[in-house]
Design a protein around this motif. Structure first.
Motif, PDB file in Angstrom:
ATOM      1  N   UNK A 117      -1.920  -2.018  -1.602  1.00  0.00           N
ATOM      2  CA  UNK A 117      -2.709  -2.690  -2.609  1.00  0.00           C
ATOM      3  C   UNK A 117      -4.029  -3.188  -2.013  1.00  0.00           C
ATOM      4  N   UNK A 118      -3.994  -3.595  -0.766  1.00  0.00           N
ATOM      5  CA  UNK A 118      -5.208  -4.084  -0.130  1.00  0.00           C
ATOM      6  C   UNK A 118      -6.122  -2.921   0.237  1.00  0.00           C
ATOM      7  N   UNK A 119      -5.543  -1.834   0.736  1.00  0.00           N
ATOM      8  CA  UNK A 119      -6.343  -0.706   1.204  1.00  0.00           C
ATOM      9  C   UNK A 119      -6.923   0.110   0.058  1.00  0.00           C
ATOM     10  N   UNK A 120      -6.203   0.236  -1.049  1.00  0.00           N
ATOM     11  CA  UNK A 120      -6.660   1.091  -2.146  1.00  0.00           C
ATOM     12  C   UNK A 120      -6.537   0.344  -3.475  1.00  0.00           C
ATOM     13  N   UNK A 121      -7.538  -0.442  -3.796  1.00  0.00           N
ATOM     14  CA  UNK A 121      -7.524  -1.146  -5.077  1.00  0.00           C
ATOM     15  C   UNK A 121      -8.243  -0.350  -6.163  1.00  0.00           C
ATOM     16  N   UNK A 122      -8.891   0.746  -5.784  1.00  0.00           N
ATOM     17  CA  UNK A 122      -9.594   1.596  -6.730  1.00  0.00           C
ATOM     18  C   UNK A 122      -8.648   2.696  -7.231  1.00  0.00           C
ATOM     19  N   UNK A 123      -8.512   2.887  -8.552  1.00  0.00           N
ATOM     20  CA  UNK A 123      -7.615   3.928  -9.061  1.00  0.00           C
ATOM     21  C   UNK A 123      -7.987   5.341  -8.621  1.00  0.00           C
TER      22      UNK A 123
END
Length: 64
Positions: free
Chosen positions: A1-7
């Motif tokens: 969740x921290x590393x990839x918050x962009x869909x």
């Protein structure tokens, strides 16, 4: 969740959670379809490698 918050760059398992929002509501069809698509390659890979995996687990307990 921290590393990839962009869909756009989310992992498949994290991308399934992006479907779960107020717009979709209780429609679980798309969620289940995404889950099947994410899990199917893992199941197929295990089925293809089942024999070596089980033989390796059986050989762990043998002392030789």
């Amino acid at each position: 969740m921290i590393a990839a918050s962009d869909p756009q760059i989310a992992t498949p398992s994290r991308g399934i959670l992006f479907f779960l929002d107020a717009d979709n509501g209780d429609d679980v069809g798309p969620l289940m379809a995404g889950a099947v698509q994410a899990i199917a390659p893992l199941v197929l890979g295990f089925l293809l490698a089942q024999r070596p995996v089980t033989q390796g687990l059986a050989n762990i307990g043998l002392k030789g």
